[in-house]
Each structure stands twice: as C-alpha cells, then as structure tokens.
Design a protein around this motif. Structure first.
Motif, PDB file in Angstrom:
ATOM      1  N   TYR A  75      28.883  47.815 -39.211  1.00 44.80           N
ATOM      2  CA  TYR A  75      28.412  46.666 -40.201  1.00 44.80           C
ATOM      3  C   TYR A  75      27.625  45.914 -39.790  1.00 44.80           C
ATOM      4  N   ALA A  76      26.748  46.200 -39.199  1.00 46.04           N
ATOM      5  CA  ALA A  76      25.460  45.482 -38.511  1.00 46.04           C
ATOM      6  C   ALA A  76      24.262  46.355 -39.532  1.00 46.04           C
ATOM      7  N   PRO A  77      23.036  45.475 -40.329  1.00 46.19           N
ATOM      8  CA  PRO A  77      22.432  46.341 -41.124  1.00 46.19           C
ATOM      9  C   PRO A  77      21.502  47.248 -40.906  1.00 46.19           C
ATOM     10  N   PRO A  78      21.422  48.398 -41.214  1.00 43.33           N
ATOM     11  CA  PRO A  78      20.860  49.632 -40.426  1.00 43.33           C
ATOM     12  C   PRO A  78      19.410  49.760 -40.441  1.00 43.33           C
ATOM     13  N   ARG A  79      18.457  49.818 -39.133  1.00 42.62           N
ATOM     14  CA  ARG A  79      17.695  49.706 -39.499  1.00 42.62           C
ATOM     15  C   ARG A  79      16.691  51.399 -39.513  1.00 42.62           C
ATOM     16  N   LYS A  80      16.104  50.759 -40.900  1.00 40.27           N
ATOM     17  CA  LYS A  80      14.922  51.938 -41.411  1.00 40.27           C
ATOM     18  C   LYS A  80      14.605  52.376 -40.948  1.00 40.27           C
ATOM     19  N   GLY A  81      13.855  54.208 -41.529  1.00 43.60           N
ATOM     20  CA  GLY A  81      12.384  54.351 -41.157  1.00 43.60           C
ATOM     21  C   GLY A  81      12.904  55.050 -39.414  1.00 43.60           C
ATOM     22  N   LEU A  82      10.988  55.196 -39.420  1.00 42.56           N
ATOM     23  CA  LEU A  82      10.854  56.150 -37.663  1.00 42.56           C
ATOM     24  C   LEU A  82      11.434  54.477 -36.370  1.00 42.56           C
ATOM     25  N   ALA A  83      11.023  53.300 -36.856  1.00 37.18           N
ATOM     26  CA  ALA A  83      11.580  52.615 -36.073  1.00 37.18           C
ATOM     27  C   ALA A  83      12.632  52.669 -35.248  1.00 37.18           C
ATOM     28  N   SER A  84      14.282  53.209 -35.671  1.00 32.96           N
ATOM     29  CA  SER A  84      15.211  53.637 -35.321  1.00 32.96           C
ATOM     30  C   SER A  84      14.269  54.357 -34.489  1.00 32.96           C
ATOM     31  N   MET A  85      13.997  55.428 -35.174  1.00 33.74           N
ATOM     32  CA  MET A  85      14.107  56.658 -33.849  1.00 33.74           C
ATOM     33  C   MET A  85      12.853  56.016 -32.868  1.00 33.74           C
ATOM     34  N   LEU A  86      12.289  56.026 -33.035  1.00 35.66           N
ATOM     35  CA  LEU A  86      11.533  55.417 -31.828  1.00 35.66           C
ATOM     36  C   LEU A  86      11.346  54.570 -31.068  1.00 35.66           C
ATOM     37  N   PRO A  90      16.302  46.877 -29.685  1.00 38.89           N
ATOM     38  CA  PRO A  90      15.404  46.340 -29.969  1.00 38.89           C
ATOM     39  C   PRO A  90      15.121  45.287 -28.661  1.00 38.89           C
ATOM     40  N   ILE A  91      13.721  44.826 -28.812  1.00 39.29           N
ATOM     41  CA  ILE A  91      12.660  44.401 -27.700  1.00 39.29           C
ATOM     42  C   ILE A  91      13.365  42.898 -27.335  1.00 39.29           C
ATOM     43  N   VAL A  92      13.621  42.399 -26.332  1.00 36.00           N
ATOM     44  CA  VAL A  92      14.198  40.700 -26.121  1.00 36.00           C
ATOM     45  C   VAL A  92      13.487  40.999 -25.368  1.00 36.00           C
ATOM     46  N   GLU A  93      12.893  39.545 -25.493  1.00 34.99           N
ATOM     47  CA  GLU A  93      12.678  38.460 -24.264  1.00 34.99           C
ATOM     48  C   GLU A  93      12.882  37.742 -22.971  1.00 34.99           C
ATOM     49  N   PRO A  94      12.164  38.181 -22.003  1.00 32.40           N
ATOM     50  CA  PRO A  94      12.878  37.293 -20.795  1.00 32.40           C
ATOM     51  C   PRO A  94      13.846  36.082 -21.252  1.00 32.40           C
ATOM     52  N   ILE A 389       3.011  57.879 -29.561  1.00 29.76           N
ATOM     53  CA  ILE A 389       2.774  57.297 -28.345  1.00 29.76           C
ATOM     54  C   ILE A 389       2.488  56.132 -28.725  1.00 29.76           C
ATOM     55  N   LYS A 390       2.417  55.331 -29.408  1.00 29.29           N
ATOM     56  CA  LYS A 390       1.408  54.024 -29.970  1.00 29.29           C
ATOM     57  C   LYS A 390       2.638  53.172 -30.048  1.00 29.29           C
ATOM     58  N   LYS A 391       3.546  53.940 -31.054  1.00 28.35           N
ATOM     59  CA  LYS A 391       4.936  53.755 -31.353  1.00 28.35           C
ATOM     60  C   LYS A 391       6.871  53.124 -30.681  1.00 28.35           C
ATOM     61  N   MET A 392       6.650  54.356 -29.444  1.00 28.03           N
ATOM     62  CA  MET A 392       7.880  55.003 -29.214  1.00 28.03           C
ATOM     63  C   MET A 392       8.279  53.976 -27.472  1.00 28.03           C
ATOM     64  N   GLY A 394       9.795  52.904 -23.890  1.00 27.81           N
ATOM     65  CA  GLY A 394       9.874  54.044 -22.729  1.00 27.81           C
ATOM     66  C   GLY A 394       9.530  54.733 -22.222  1.00 27.81           C
ATOM     67  N   ASP A 395      10.007  55.868 -21.626  1.00 27.83           N
ATOM     68  CA  ASP A 395       9.452  57.243 -21.041  1.00 27.83           C
ATOM     69  C   ASP A 395       8.460  58.301 -22.111  1.00 27.83           C
ATOM     70  N   LYS A 396       7.322  57.696 -22.379  1.00 29.34           N
ATOM     71  CA  LYS A 396       5.906  58.798 -22.889  1.00 29.34           C
ATOM     72  C   LYS A 396       5.142  60.303 -22.410  1.00 29.34           C
ATOM     73  N   LYS A 397       6.201  60.037 -21.427  1.00 33.43           N
ATOM     74  CA  LYS A 397       5.297  61.738 -20.400  1.00 33.43           C
ATOM     75  C   LYS A 397       5.369  62.412 -21.506  1.00 33.43           C
ATOM     76  N   LEU A 398       7.245  63.321 -22.137  1.00 31.38           N
ATOM     77  CA  LEU A 398       6.510  64.442 -23.077  1.00 31.38           C
ATOM     78  C   LEU A 398       5.501  64.297 -24.045  1.00 31.38           C
ATOM     79  N   LEU A 399       5.701  63.111 -24.063  1.00 35.15           N
ATOM     80  CA  LEU A 399       4.357  62.866 -25.910  1.00 35.15           C
ATOM     81  C   LEU A 399       2.932  63.030 -25.153  1.00 35.15           C
ATOM     82  N   VAL A 400       2.589  62.809 -24.007  1.00 38.41           N
ATOM     83  CA  VAL A 400       1.433  62.757 -23.597  1.00 38.41           C
ATOM     84  C   VAL A 400       1.505  64.145 -22.694  1.00 38.41           C
ATOM     85  N   MET A 401       2.187  64.680 -22.314  1.00 37.13           N
ATOM     86  CA  MET A 401       2.612  66.365 -22.111  1.00 37.13           C
ATOM     87  C   MET A 401       1.722  67.373 -23.329  1.00 37.13           C
TER      88      MET A 401
END
Length: 653
Positions: A75-86, A90-94, A389-392, A394-401
């Motif tokens: 029931y939450a608004p869906p995250r659209k576009g590439l944001a939901s995939m990459l 959600p980013i949370v500040e400490p 690589i810029k948008k994703m 977590g671990d980006k090793k596969l993309l960098v490879m």
C-alpha cells in the motif's frame, strides 16, 4: 594480492559485559566468532558448552516487523524508474536512524498494522462469503416460495438443484415415472435450475436417479424468506464489506507512510538478534563467556583496541589446531578487486591454496574483449556501465569488472576494425575500407585462429607455472618437480619440436626439444603417481602420459573466442545490410533503417555480452583453475551489522 593471513583469537569476557562487547565487535566487523560446536576449547574442555537460550521475544519482534513491512509495502507508493532497480533501499542518515530506534512509540505502528491486517482479512472473508451466497442464489431469483418452506413438507421430500440442460427432458420423464413432481425455475448457463418433490417412500430410487443425471443439490439451510429478499440482503452485505475494505486500504495507505521507520527498526533489531544469538551459542562458564574466532592479522591491533575498552574482557592470539579449517578472505589491488567476483562465484580457494584473482584478471578482460571484438559495442557498454556505477548502491565490483572488460572490447575492436560491424564503411565512408589496426578477422581468419590458440596455450602454461611456484613456496619440492615442472617442460618441448618440424625454427634445435619431451614424458610415467605399489604407480603414470592429449583439447577450447567474435561481427554486418536496404523504402525508409540499426545492434550487444561472460567464465573454471587451484575454502564471515531494508551511506554499507 593473495589470501589474507588469518589470526586465531580468543576473547574472554565477564557475562555482565559480553552484550556490550559483542555490539562493539559488530560495529568493528573484524572478528568471526565461532559457536560452541566449532570452537576448539569446547572439545578440549569437557563440560564447557553454550547456554543455547533462544532470545524468543526478540525473534518474535523481528518476525512481527517483517510481517508488518510485507503488509504495508503493498500500500506504499511504488518507487518508479531506475531508482527502484539501482537503489532499492532508501538512504538513511545516522542521525535519523538513531532518532527512530530510540523512539519506543514507533512500535505501536506494528500493533496498528497487525490489527488492520486482521480486519482486512476478516472483511475479505465476508466479501467471499457474500459473493458465494449470491452466486448460489442467482439461478433461483424467479422462485417465489419462501426458502424455509422447502423443508417443511411432512410426507414428501423436496430437493432444489441443477441438472445439465441436455439431460433435462429425459430427467423429467424418468422422475414422472417415479411419481415425482418437477418444477422448472430458470435456465442458468448450460444447466436447468429446478425443484424435485417426491414421496418419502420413493427417496432411495429417486436419489439414485439424481446421481445418474448429475443432479447438483443446492442447500438453502439456515435461510428464510424469498430468494429476492435474501439476494437484496447479501448484496447490501457485499456492498458494505467492499466499502469497509476500501476504508481499510485507505488506512493502510496512510499507515504505510511509516514504512521507512519500520524498516529501520527491523534492521536494528535484526542486528541485535544476530549478536544475541552469537552470545547464546558461544562456550561459557558460570561467570565468563569465551569468544573463540578469527580475524585478519592486520586487524588484530584494532581488535585489541575494541576489547581494551572493557575492563572485564581480554583478548589473546592462540595457535590453531593443525587440521583446523581456517576461514578464507582474499585481498587484491584496486585494479584487480572487481575480478574477485569470478573467484567468489567459483567458491573460495582453500586457505593453503592460491588466490586466482590477480592471474585470471588480464585473461578474463582480454578474452571477453575477443568474444565481442567491436569497439562501438565497447564504447556503448562503457557509457551504460558508467551510469549504472554512479547510480547503483552497494557492491559495484561486477559492474566495474564489466567496465574493464568493455575497455578491452574497445581495444580489440579497434585492432580488428569492428565499429558496430562495418557501420563506418557503409554509412560514413560509403566504401569498403580496412579500419583494422592489426588484422581484419574476415580477411585473415587464420591470424585470429592463431591468436586464440596462442592465448589459450599461454593461460594453460601460466596455470602450471602458478602451481609450480606455489609448491615451491610451500616447500613441496617433489610435487613442484613432478606435477608441474614436468608438464611445463613436456608441453613447451612438444611445441618447439613441432616448430622445428615445420621449419619455423632450426630443425636441429627442434630435435633437441624432441628428446627433452621424451625425457619429460618418461619422468611423468615413472614419478607422476607416487602412491601405492609399483604396478599402480606405473599404470597411473601411463594414464598421465596419455592424458597429455587432453591438453590439446583444452587449447582447442579457446577457439570459442574466435568463433564468438566472428559470429557477433557477422551478425552486426547483416544488421547493417538490412538497415541499408530498408533505407531505400520511400518516405519511411530512413526511420525504418534507424529502428533496425538501433534495435538490431542492441539485441546483438545483449547476446554478445551474455555469450562473452558465460564462455569466458567457463574457460577460467574448466581450463585454467584445475591447473593450480585447490578449492573448498570457507569464506571469512565476521560478526558485523547488516542492513536488509535500508542503506546507511556514512556507515560504509
């Protein structure tokens, strides 16, 4: 650029401080803690065991939070576009994180979600029931007799039911022969709704007749009044239930505004649960708990600093048992780190083996580039991967490879003249021109053939050299001499002898290497198998000499590099031809040509990437690794905080 050296450690802590110590260790993320079944001290000290008390309240809370999150996500608004995939988390500040976990009132949201979910399930059940009753009543809307009167007959039995339409006439006749009365009510689809009334003494034969004609009895038990009255009642019930469900969904949507808070709480309490489960599974005495485990040797000073903050805890390095399984972690330079993905997919090497990552990295990139062999495709890959690589998160090793492989693709494509197949010649120069800096695979296929075989041979010999050097470092000189050096000498001698026969090198030099190959083969025959009796040794030695033919098969496997490169280039050229022909169509030709060109090359690129990755991976796993690698290592898994739903950027997650 190797397997990380590990230190076996033992931490002894008073029970009063062990929870705080585990939290500090979890924050540091440098120590893997063994449970009581794995710890050596449990085996050495009889009677020492773990408390094994399940933190049930905490487990229940984490499970409730997980169910509430799963419920509210719908029931939450869906995250659209590439944001939901990459960036799915959600980013949370400490600061926001600590504000949420310190607010105990937020847990009331879980109660509200559970109550709302229960109410929705109850309402859906009511909707299903009302709908099923309406479906039951629908064929009987023409029936005027009150439903409760159908069961009040004294000397007769009354059945309401449905009979297949094609059997109705015959069914009516057979009932008349039994003396039964049949009242037709309505036609409902392919069935006839009717009422059968028969004397009680004829019930048994009537029931047999009903079964033979697939008569479906409908029960109105508990219903009073007419069908029309009950239909209006249940339609009202259905309407009211649907309105309540809509209200519940609206309430769930409003409550879903707190979804992020619940996700923060879930990850927070899940981390607490992790360290509580660790505490309850380590060896303990009445007053102290013993944390036996592993850390990287370079992290041991940090571990000492963490433990030193607790006055009732101490840490020391201990010697592992000779046969103890040491966890494995691999570390490499920044340029090589992305290729650790290949190693981890295969499985961690044994702690006494070799980290294959730095050795496979250049081969993997070059082979990937040869499989695609198109500079245009490589540049397109680089652009797409740079964005990801810029948008994703977590671990980006596969993309960098893959980006490094794309660079190799550009280089190989430029050397062989591939720019979206022959697109430059067809659409820019409008003439056949050789853009290859080294060779054109279609004009000089044997050069590509030789390059593929040569690189394959180099990688196989490299694998033997790696195994040889590793055995020397481990002071296993016999294995180095008879398991690797003999093969290195044999294979290279055979190659040089063949070159001498073909005249590529002086025949006398080739002849010398021919004798050297015979000497290496004899050594393999006599000493490659060093266990069992003389018969077993010589038998396996003969088999090992014969298996040298398998190296030819291994080298030929690398021809897939040439095959994939030329197939991809051929398909790209075909796409260009089709686009060129389509461009001549009146009016819409240019548009159709662009669509064919873009769509065709995107499709070809996707196929090429999949093929290049899979086949290059196969060459590492099947041809290269077996020459030197001993697998089966257990990956180093330190106690650390993990976040499933949120992403704390400043925490380095």
């Amino acid at each position: 650029m190797a397997i990380t050296p590990m230190a076996k450690v033992m931490i002894v802590c008073h029970r009063a401080q062990v929870s705080d110590l585990l939290e500090a260790l979890q924050d540091a993320g440098v120590c893997q803690v063994l449970n009581a079944d794995e710890a050596a001290i449990t085996k050495e000290t009889p009677g020492l065991a773990a408390a094994r008390e399940r933190p049930k309240d905490l487990e229940d809370l984490v499970a409730r939070l997980e169910r509430a999150i799963s419920f509210l996500k719908d029931y939450a608004p869906p995250r659209k576009g590439l944001a939901s995939m990459l960036a799915p988390r959600p980013i949370v500040e400490p600061a926001s994180y600590h504000e949420v976990v310190s607010n105990g009132a937020i847990l009331k949201i879980v109660d509200q979600a559970e109550q709302l979910q229960g109410a929705m399930e109850k309402t859906r059940t009511q909707i299903d029931h009302a709908q099923s009753v309406l479906d039951l009543l629908r064929p009987w809307t023409a029936l005027q007799t009150p439903l409760d009167d159908l069961g009040r007959l004294q000397s007769s039995v009354c059945w309401a039911g449905l009979v297949p339409q094609q059997h109705y006439a015959e069914f009516q006749e057979r009932l008349a022969n039994l003396g039964a009365a049949l009242q037709h009510v309505s036609t409902y689809g392919t069935r006839e709704a009717c009422i059968v009334v028969i004397l009680r003494e004829q019930v048994e034969p009537a029931q047999k007749l009903l079964r033979s004609y697939e008569f479906e009895i409908v029960s109105f038990e508990g219903m009073t009044g007419t069908v029309a009255e009950r239909t209006r009642e249940y339609e009202q019930r259905l309407d009211d239930a649907r309105k309540r469900l809509a209200e519940h969904k609206q309430a769930a949507g409003d409550l879903a505004g707190n979804l992020l808070k619940l996700e923060i709480l879930h990850d927070h309490y899940r981390n607490i649960l992790g360290r509580e489960q660790t505490r309850d599974n380590v060896p303990a005495t009445e007053q102290a708990m013993i944390l036996e485990g592993w850390c990287r040797k370079r992290d041991y000073p940090q571990l000492e600093r963490v433990v030193a903050r607790f006055d009732a805890a101490t840490v020391a390095r201990i010697e592992p048992a000779p046969d103890e399984e040491v966890p494995v972690e691999i570390e490499n330079r920044q340029a090589v780190q992305p290729f650790e993905v290949v190693t981890r997919l295969y499985g961690m090497p044994h702690h006494l083996s070799v980290d294959p990552t730095p050795y496979l990295a250049p081969f993997f990139a070059i082979f990937f580039g040869m499989c695609i062999a198109d500079a245009g495709y490589g540049l397109l890959m680089l652009g797409i991967l740079a964005f990801f690589i810029k948008k994703m998160q977590g671990d980006k090793k596969l993309l960098v490879m893959l980006a490094l492989c794309a660079v190799a693709t550009v280089v190989v494509g430029a050397l062989t003249g591939g720019w979206f197949g022959d697109a430059i010649q067809k659409f820019v120069l409008h003439r056949d021109a050789n853009l290859a800096l080294a060779f054109d695979p279609f004009k000089a296929p044997l050069v590509f053939f030789g390059v593929a075989l040569g690189l394959g041979y180099i990688q196989l010999v490299t694998g033997l050299i790696i195994g040889f050097m590793h055995n020397l470092r481990m002071r296993n000189y016999i294995a180095a001499a008879f398991d690797q050096m003999n093969w290195i000498v044999l294979l290279n001698s055979v190659v040089l002898f063949t070159l001498g026969v073909t005249g590529a090198i002086p025949a006398a030099v080739g002849k010398v290497f021919g004798y050297l190959a015979l000497l290496a083969a004899a050594t393999i025959f006599l000493f490659s198998h060093r266990e069992g009796g003389i018969g077993a040794r010589l038998g396996m030695g003969f088999y090992n000499v014969f298996s040298s033919i398998f190296y030819l098969g291994d080298v030929l496997s690398y021809l897939r590099l040439m095959a994939l490169g030329m197939v991809g280039a051929g398909l790209a050229m075909a796409i260009n031809v089709i686009a060129q022909v389509a461009g001549g169509i009146p009016w819409v030709g240019p548009l159709v040509a662009i669509l064919i060109f873009v769509g065709g090359h995107v499709f070809n690129l996707i196929l090429a990437i999949l093929s290049a990755f899979v086949h290059t991976l196969r060459l590492q796993y099947v041809e290269f690794f077996p020459k030197f690698l001993a697998s089966g290592g257990r990956e180093f898994a330190p106690l650390a905080k993990e976040y499933r739903h949120i992403y704390i950027e400043k925490a380095g997650k």
